[in-house]
Design an enzyme around this catalytic site. Sequence first.
Site, PDB file in Angstrom:
ATOM      1  N   GLN A  46     -80.520   2.895  21.694  1.00  0.00           N
ATOM      2  CA  GLN A  46     -81.521   2.975  23.059  1.00  0.00           C
ATOM      3  C   GLN A  46     -81.545   1.777  24.151  1.00  0.00           C
ATOM      4  O   GLN A  46     -81.216   2.112  25.347  1.00  0.00           O
ATOM      5  CB  GLN A  46     -83.097   3.218  22.606  1.00  0.00           C
ATOM      6  CG  GLN A  46     -83.686   3.743  23.741  1.00  0.00           C
ATOM      7  CD  GLN A  46     -85.239   3.779  23.471  1.00  0.00           C
ATOM      8  OE1 GLN A  46     -86.241   3.717  24.377  1.00  0.00           O
ATOM      9  NE2 GLN A  46     -85.565   4.010  22.287  1.00  0.00           N
ATOM     10  N   GLU A  65     -87.043  -1.466  18.373  1.00  0.00           N
ATOM     11  CA  GLU A  65     -87.988  -1.305  19.303  1.00  0.00           C
ATOM     12  C   GLU A  65     -89.428  -2.050  18.744  1.00  0.00           C
ATOM     13  O   GLU A  65     -89.853  -2.946  19.382  1.00  0.00           O
ATOM     14  CB  GLU A  65     -88.518   0.346  19.551  1.00  0.00           C
ATOM     15  CG  GLU A  65     -89.612   0.682  20.303  1.00  0.00           C
ATOM     16  CD  GLU A  65     -89.545   0.133  21.678  1.00  0.00           C
ATOM     17  OE1 GLU A  65     -88.692   0.261  22.339  1.00  0.00           O
ATOM     18  OE2 GLU A  65     -90.415  -0.659  22.207  1.00  0.00           O
ATOM     19  N   ASP A  72     -86.959  -1.516  23.673  1.00  0.00           N
ATOM     20  CA  ASP A  72     -85.718  -0.824  24.129  1.00  0.00           C
ATOM     21  C   ASP A  72     -85.388  -0.527  25.612  1.00  0.00           C
ATOM     22  O   ASP A  72     -84.739  -1.280  26.210  1.00  0.00           O
ATOM     23  CB  ASP A  72     -85.562   0.283  23.340  1.00  0.00           C
ATOM     24  CG  ASP A  72     -85.083   0.134  22.067  1.00  0.00           C
ATOM     25  OD1 ASP A  72     -84.550  -0.981  21.525  1.00  0.00           O
ATOM     26  OD2 ASP A  72     -85.492   1.090  21.184  1.00  0.00           O
ATOM     27  N   GLY A 104    -107.378  -5.367  34.304  1.00  0.00           N
ATOM     28  CA  GLY A 104    -107.361  -6.381  35.574  1.00  0.00           C
ATOM     29  C   GLY A 104    -108.935  -6.604  35.378  1.00  0.00           C
ATOM     30  O   GLY A 104    -109.474  -6.874  34.376  1.00  0.00           O
ATOM     31  N   GLY A 105    -109.446  -6.895  36.664  1.00  0.00           N
ATOM     32  CA  GLY A 105    -110.755  -7.400  36.830  1.00  0.00           C
ATOM     33  C   GLY A 105    -111.746  -6.337  36.794  1.00  0.00           C
ATOM     34  O   GLY A 105    -112.903  -6.510  37.082  1.00  0.00           O
TER      35      GLY A 105
HETATM   36  N1  CAO Z   1     -64.561   0.722  16.713  1.00  0.00           N
HETATM   37  C1  CAO Z   1     -64.874   0.121  15.530  1.00  0.00           C
HETATM   38  N2  CAO Z   1     -66.030  -0.275  15.013  1.00  0.00           N
HETATM   39  C2  CAO Z   1     -67.087  -0.352  15.830  1.00  0.00           C
HETATM   40  C3  CAO Z   1     -67.017   0.482  17.133  1.00  0.00           C
HETATM   41  C4  CAO Z   1     -65.736   1.106  17.555  1.00  0.00           C
HETATM   42  N3  CAO Z   1     -65.728   1.781  18.754  1.00  0.00           N
HETATM   43  N4  CAO Z   1     -68.316   0.198  17.834  1.00  0.00           N
HETATM   44  C5  CAO Z   1     -68.962  -0.335  16.863  1.00  0.00           C
HETATM   45  N5  CAO Z   1     -68.369  -0.876  15.623  1.00  0.00           N
HETATM   46  C6  CAO Z   1     -68.716  -1.475  14.754  1.00  0.00           C
HETATM   47  C7  CAO Z   1     -69.051  -2.937  15.028  1.00  0.00           C
HETATM   48  O1  CAO Z   1     -67.984  -3.897  15.291  1.00  0.00           O
HETATM   49  C8  CAO Z   1     -69.815  -3.464  13.772  1.00  0.00           C
HETATM   50  O2  CAO Z   1     -69.095  -3.845  12.874  1.00  0.00           O
HETATM   51  P1  CAO Z   1     -69.247  -5.353  12.000  1.00  0.00           P
HETATM   52  O3  CAO Z   1     -70.607  -5.275  11.682  1.00  0.00           O
HETATM   53  O4  CAO Z   1     -68.260  -4.903  10.773  1.00  0.00           O
HETATM   54  O5  CAO Z   1     -68.719  -6.405  12.943  1.00  0.00           O
HETATM   55  C9  CAO Z   1     -70.735  -1.988  13.293  1.00  0.00           C
HETATM   56  O6  CAO Z   1     -69.838  -1.198  14.201  1.00  0.00           O
HETATM   57  C10 CAO Z   1     -72.101  -1.726  13.405  1.00  0.00           C
HETATM   58  O7  CAO Z   1     -72.620  -2.246  14.836  1.00  0.00           O
HETATM   59  P2  CAO Z   1     -73.897  -3.035  14.700  1.00  0.00           P
HETATM   60  O8  CAO Z   1     -74.413  -3.950  13.502  1.00  0.00           O
HETATM   61  O9  CAO Z   1     -74.358  -3.378  16.179  1.00  0.00           O
HETATM   62  O10 CAO Z   1     -74.824  -1.704  14.318  1.00  0.00           O
HETATM   63  P3  CAO Z   1     -76.102  -1.621  13.273  1.00  0.00           P
HETATM   64  O11 CAO Z   1     -76.240  -0.157  13.054  1.00  0.00           O
HETATM   65  O12 CAO Z   1     -75.766  -2.148  11.959  1.00  0.00           O
HETATM   66  O13 CAO Z   1     -77.355  -2.205  13.843  1.00  0.00           O
HETATM   67  C11 CAO Z   1     -78.897  -2.560  15.526  1.00  0.00           C
HETATM   68  C12 CAO Z   1     -78.081  -1.640  14.744  1.00  0.00           C
HETATM   69  C13 CAO Z   1     -79.430  -1.807  16.852  1.00  0.00           C
HETATM   70  C14 CAO Z   1     -79.943  -2.902  14.712  1.00  0.00           C
HETATM   71  C15 CAO Z   1     -77.943  -3.771  16.089  1.00  0.00           C
HETATM   72  O14 CAO Z   1     -77.026  -3.258  16.951  1.00  0.00           O
HETATM   73  C16 CAO Z   1     -78.773  -4.695  16.966  1.00  0.00           C
HETATM   74  O15 CAO Z   1     -79.551  -5.446  16.588  1.00  0.00           O
HETATM   75  N6  CAO Z   1     -78.597  -4.925  18.458  1.00  0.00           N
HETATM   76  C17 CAO Z   1     -79.241  -5.727  19.140  1.00  0.00           C
HETATM   77  C18 CAO Z   1     -80.455  -5.273  19.438  1.00  0.00           C
HETATM   78  C19 CAO Z   1     -80.960  -3.977  19.996  1.00  0.00           C
HETATM   79  O16 CAO Z   1     -79.915  -3.691  20.888  1.00  0.00           O
HETATM   80  N7  CAO Z   1     -81.723  -3.135  19.639  1.00  0.00           N
HETATM   81  C20 CAO Z   1     -82.133  -1.956  19.762  1.00  0.00           C
HETATM   82  C21 CAO Z   1     -81.667  -0.725  19.122  1.00  0.00           C
HETATM   83  S1  CAO Z   1     -82.593   0.660  19.670  1.00  0.00           S
HETATM   84  O17 CAO Z   1     -84.004   0.628  18.627  1.00  0.00           O
END
Ligand code: CAO
Length: 481
Positions: A71, A193, A222, A301-302
């Site tokens: 998001q 979030e 988010d 607010g106030g």
């Molecule tokens: N091709 C190949 N690999 C890909 C890719 C693509 N096109 N797009 C993504 N990936 C891979 C990434 O390289 C990553 O791999 P590694 O961990 O092996 O390096 C993997 O997909 C997963 O990415 P991620 O760790 O970002 O995803 P997740 O689902 O595990 O975590 C989240 C999700 C949101 C917790 C994390 O991305 C995060 O903390 N983001 C920053 C904070 C944020 O934006 N949070 C808001 C989320 S909305 O509530």
Amino acid sequence: MATRTKAKAAKSKATAKKPAKKIVKLKTKKPPAKAAAAKNGNGLPRPSTRAYGAAGKALEGVRILDFTHVQSGPTCTQLLGYMGADVIKVERPGIGDITRGQLRDVKGADSLYFTMLNGNKRSITIDSKHPKGKEILDRLIRHCDVLVENFAPGALDRMGLTWDYIHKTNPRMIVASVKGFGPGAYEDCKVYENIAQCAGGAASTTGFREGPPLVTGAQIGDSGTGLHLAFGIMCALYQRNRTGRGQKVFAAMQDGVLNLARVKLRDQQRLAHGPLTEYSQYGENIPFGVAVPRAGNDSGGGQPGWILKCKGWETDPDAYVYFITQAPVWEAICDLIGKPEWKTDPDYAKPPARLPRLKHIFATIEQWTMTKTKFEVMDICNKHDIPVGPILSMKEIAEDPSLRATGTVVEVDHPTRGKYLTVGNPVKMSDSITEVKRSPLLGEHTQEILGKVLGYSADEIAAIQASGAITASEKPAAAAA
Ligand code: CAO
């Protein structure tokens, strides 16, 4: 011509009669460079003569390499798309943004979670860990102005896309990231979030004093951080006009939430100087602790305010109104609710006297609001400039004709899910008109972007296709929530 000659002759005759004057050479000051530049528009083009709305979109010509998911990042890039940027969303082949399948309501179709956050974008599938995929990404980096990502900390680096690498490949590129936390103890944490709402100070100050901390439905962690990131990107683009180079733009969700909860940090500091008199707990003689308490529905607010029941509250969970007892309209409030004596009663006439009695005052006003619908209260109070607001349900908002008319709520058509509502551009501009387009299907624009944007030939595209860099891997898609 004859007239001019005559006039010239007359003029020289008149001059000849007068005694010769000593000619004093006046030193004329050259206009300062800054003033001259300002006169010439500070380097800006001449004002367009095209009709407003016909001179293109605000971000036309800006190309975004959108590496966002879930998001926070997608909120940012969708806004940039609304403003006219060409947003190219890079997704994992066969899987795509995880939200495509999350909270699915129509079998086989992209979820509303995805479609409402990814309008005005094009989708290309690229396996960023495949050598050929990496090559395509390199080309994209050269062709784009901004890379936006919100992977978990370190994920972009693990793809080989470090800042140094990107900056060397395209020194003009801006790299914008959302992470949960800034540098410090929690910098490596994954964040969603509600974690941000809690860590940014919103949850501890939301809810009722006697209850637990509460998160709010507004996605301030988010979407709020996506908005902050978009602002940073705009500033970096503007600065790039001067410096010619890109920079890193970083927005931590904790920081974004705190920025939105800054009035509570204000109150934290006020606490050192005495109780927070506008909090109803002050009027109820409940002592304050060391930290800002939860204030229920007290106004931030106030001017004291509270949520009051309206006609129908017994069956309609949203039959409520927010009512503010703003000091300048106190007398009008007293007349409306049938308490004209409060206008002069020393216990009620002035704001400080009312503070210890707010609970009773709002209970009395509520006796009046319960006799009217929330919209009747709104109509009556607005005539007297009394600030009130109906508690609108999402159903009411979805059906509100004025929100449709302004383009804040927009219906779009989608090839697999049919018509759906989305939130259009919440910012209206007089010369950059937003056109809200549906979200792309997974990889819908892969061929188009490879060919038209990146300049690959048909043979090269066929080879890329055969390499597996843009097609589904064997890995199964993550289970949809
Ligand atoms: N091709 C190949 N690999 C890909 C890719 C693509 N096109 N797009 C993504 N990936 C891979 C990434 O390289 C990553 O791999 P590694 O961990 O092996 O390096 C993997 O997909 C997963 O990415 P991620 O760790 O970002 O995803 P997740 O689902 O595990 O975590 C989240 C999700 C949101 C917790 C994390 O991305 C995060 O903390 N983001 C920053 C904070 C944020 O934006 N949070 C808001 C989320 S909305 O509530």
